[in-house]
Design a protein around this motif. Structure first.
Motif, PDB file in Angstrom:
ATOM      1  N   ALA A  27       0.823  -1.196   0.000  1.00 13.53           N
ATOM      2  CA  ALA A  27       0.000   0.000   0.000  1.00 13.53           C
ATOM      3  C   ALA A  27       0.867   1.260   0.000  1.00 13.53           C
ATOM      4  O   ALA A  27       0.532   2.238  -0.642  1.00 13.53           O
ATOM      5  N   ASN A  28       1.977   1.202   0.746  1.00  8.04           N
ATOM      6  CA  ASN A  28       2.842   2.386   0.805  1.00  8.04           C
ATOM      7  C   ASN A  28       3.441   2.724  -0.549  1.00  8.04           C
ATOM      8  O   ASN A  28       3.549   3.891  -0.903  1.00  8.04           O
ATOM      9  N   ALA A  29       3.855   1.701  -1.307  1.00  9.74           N
ATOM     10  CA  ALA A  29       4.429   1.957  -2.629  1.00  9.74           C
ATOM     11  C   ALA A  29       3.389   2.592  -3.551  1.00  9.74           C
ATOM     12  O   ALA A  29       3.699   3.537  -4.280  1.00  9.74           O
ATOM     13  N   LEU A  30       2.167   2.075  -3.509  1.00 13.56           N
ATOM     14  CA  LEU A  30       1.092   2.651  -4.319  1.00 13.56           C
ATOM     15  C   LEU A  30       0.810   4.089  -3.893  1.00 13.56           C
ATOM     16  O   LEU A  30       0.598   4.968  -4.733  1.00 13.56           O
ATOM     17  N   TYR A  31       0.793   4.326  -2.595  1.00 14.71           N
ATOM     18  CA  TYR A  31       0.554   5.665  -2.056  1.00 14.71           C
ATOM     19  C   TYR A  31       1.635   6.631  -2.546  1.00 14.71           C
ATOM     20  O   TYR A  31       1.334   7.736  -2.999  1.00 14.71           O
ATOM     21  N   CYS A  32       2.889   6.199  -2.460  1.00 19.68           N
ATOM     22  CA  CYS A  32       4.001   7.053  -2.891  1.00 19.68           C
ATOM     23  C   CYS A  32       3.954   7.341  -4.387  1.00 19.68           C
ATOM     24  O   CYS A  32       4.385   8.409  -4.824  1.00 19.68           O
ATOM     25  N   ARG A  33       3.426   6.405  -5.156  1.00 18.90           N
ATOM     26  CA  ARG A  33       3.272   6.616  -6.602  1.00 18.90           C
ATOM     27  C   ARG A  33       2.089   7.511  -6.924  1.00 18.90           C
ATOM     28  O   ARG A  33       1.888   7.909  -8.060  1.00 18.90           O
ATOM     29  N   GLY A  34       1.253   7.769  -5.922  1.00 16.94           N
ATOM     30  CA  GLY A  34       0.090   8.614  -6.144  1.00 16.94           C
ATOM     31  C   GLY A  34      -1.149   7.852  -6.542  1.00 16.94           C
ATOM     32  O   GLY A  34      -2.163   8.455  -6.891  1.00 16.94           O
ATOM     33  N   ASP A  35      -1.099   6.528  -6.486  1.00 14.57           N
ATOM     34  CA  ASP A  35      -2.258   5.699  -6.826  1.00 14.57           C
ATOM     35  C   ASP A  35      -3.090   5.486  -5.558  1.00 14.57           C
ATOM     36  O   ASP A  35      -3.069   4.418  -4.950  1.00 14.57           O
ATOM     37  N   SER A  54      -6.358   5.327  -4.953  1.00 15.00           N
ATOM     38  CA  SER A  54      -7.476   4.375  -4.964  1.00 15.00           C
ATOM     39  C   SER A  54      -6.992   2.948  -4.710  1.00 15.00           C
ATOM     40  O   SER A  54      -7.582   2.216  -3.919  1.00 15.00           O
ATOM     41  N   GLU A  55      -5.910   2.562  -5.381  1.00 18.50           N
ATOM     42  CA  GLU A  55      -5.357   1.223  -5.171  1.00 18.50           C
ATOM     43  C   GLU A  55      -4.745   1.096  -3.777  1.00 18.50           C
ATOM     44  O   GLU A  55      -4.866   0.060  -3.122  1.00 18.50           O
ATOM     45  N   ALA A  56      -4.075   2.144  -3.325  1.00 17.76           N
ATOM     46  CA  ALA A  56      -3.498   2.139  -1.983  1.00 17.76           C
ATOM     47  C   ALA A  56      -4.598   1.990  -0.942  1.00 17.76           C
ATOM     48  O   ALA A  56      -4.444   1.251   0.042  1.00 17.76           O
ATOM     49  N   LEU A  57      -5.719   2.666  -1.156  1.00 16.31           N
ATOM     50  CA  LEU A  57      -6.850   2.577  -0.249  1.00 16.31           C
ATOM     51  C   LEU A  57      -7.383   1.148  -0.171  1.00 16.31           C
ATOM     52  O   LEU A  57      -7.594   0.615   0.922  1.00 16.31           O
ATOM     53  N   ALA A  58      -7.580   0.531  -1.311  1.00 14.08           N
ATOM     54  CA  ALA A  58      -8.104  -0.839  -1.336  1.00 14.08           C
ATOM     55  C   ALA A  58      -7.163  -1.798  -0.615  1.00 14.08           C
ATOM     56  O   ALA A  58      -7.610  -2.631   0.197  1.00 14.08           O
ATOM     57  N   LEU A  59      -5.885  -1.691  -0.870  1.00 12.43           N
ATOM     58  CA  LEU A  59      -4.914  -2.580  -0.239  1.00 12.43           C
ATOM     59  C   LEU A  59      -4.809  -2.306   1.260  1.00 12.43           C
ATOM     60  O   LEU A  59      -4.738  -3.237   2.070  1.00 12.43           O
ATOM     61  N   GLN A  60      -4.854  -1.038   1.648  1.00 13.46           N
ATOM     62  CA  GLN A  60      -4.772  -0.694   3.066  1.00 13.46           C
ATOM     63  C   GLN A  60      -6.009  -1.169   3.824  1.00 13.46           C
ATOM     64  O   GLN A  60      -5.907  -1.590   4.978  1.00 13.46           O
ATOM     65  N   LYS A  61      -7.177  -1.125   3.187  1.00 14.15           N
ATOM     66  CA  LYS A  61      -8.394  -1.650   3.819  1.00 14.15           C
ATOM     67  C   LYS A  61      -8.245  -3.139   4.111  1.00 14.15           C
ATOM     68  O   LYS A  61      -8.595  -3.606   5.182  1.00 14.15           O
ATOM     69  N   ARG A  62      -7.707  -3.869   3.130  1.00 17.68           N
ATOM     70  CA  ARG A  62      -7.504  -5.313   3.326  1.00 17.68           C
ATOM     71  C   ARG A  62      -6.502  -5.577   4.445  1.00 17.68           C
ATOM     72  O   ARG A  62      -6.690  -6.487   5.251  1.00 17.68           O
TER      73      ARG A  62
END
Length: 111
Positions: free
Chosen positions: A1-9, A11-19
């Motif tokens: 989730a952190n990598a997605l967040y740092c990339r600015g994604d 929505s995907e970071a949110l989904a992964l962090q929820k899981r």
């Protein structure tokens, strides 16, 4: 989730962090430090989404309230992390009220 967040994604970071949060709650319990850290990360992603004008799930205010309650209980009301959670709740509440006003204007006034 952190990598997605740092990339600015966000929505995907949110989904992964929820899981991740759901898994930690199941396996570690809601008061475990790792679970609380996952909740904080989830709220951070949601606040960034709000600040970027993105659509956020309806449970954002409840998640912010949960984070604030947990931090106030474990860290105290004057702790900087608790105050940060209060600010996140304020941002989420403002977004929710703006959405309500916008829906009211469209439905009742036709704007």
């Amino acid at each position: 989730a952190n990598a997605l967040y740092c990339r600015g994604d966000l929505s995907e970071a949110l989904a992964l962090q929820k899981r991740a949060l759901e898994a930690r709650e199941r396996h570690l319990g809601p008061q475990h430090p790792s679970t609380r850290k996952s909740l904080k990360r989830l709220v951070s992603i949601l606040v960034d989404m709000i600040n970027n004008g993105a659509e956020v799930p309806g449970e954002v205010v409840e998640l912010c309230r949960e984070l604030l309650a947990t931090r106030a209980q474990t860290l105290g009301p004057q702790d900087p992390d608790t105050m940060e959670a209060e600010a996140a709740l304020g941002i989420a509440t403002l977004k929710e009220s703006d959405d309500f006003v916008h829906r009211h204007l469209i439905v009742n006034i036709g704007l």
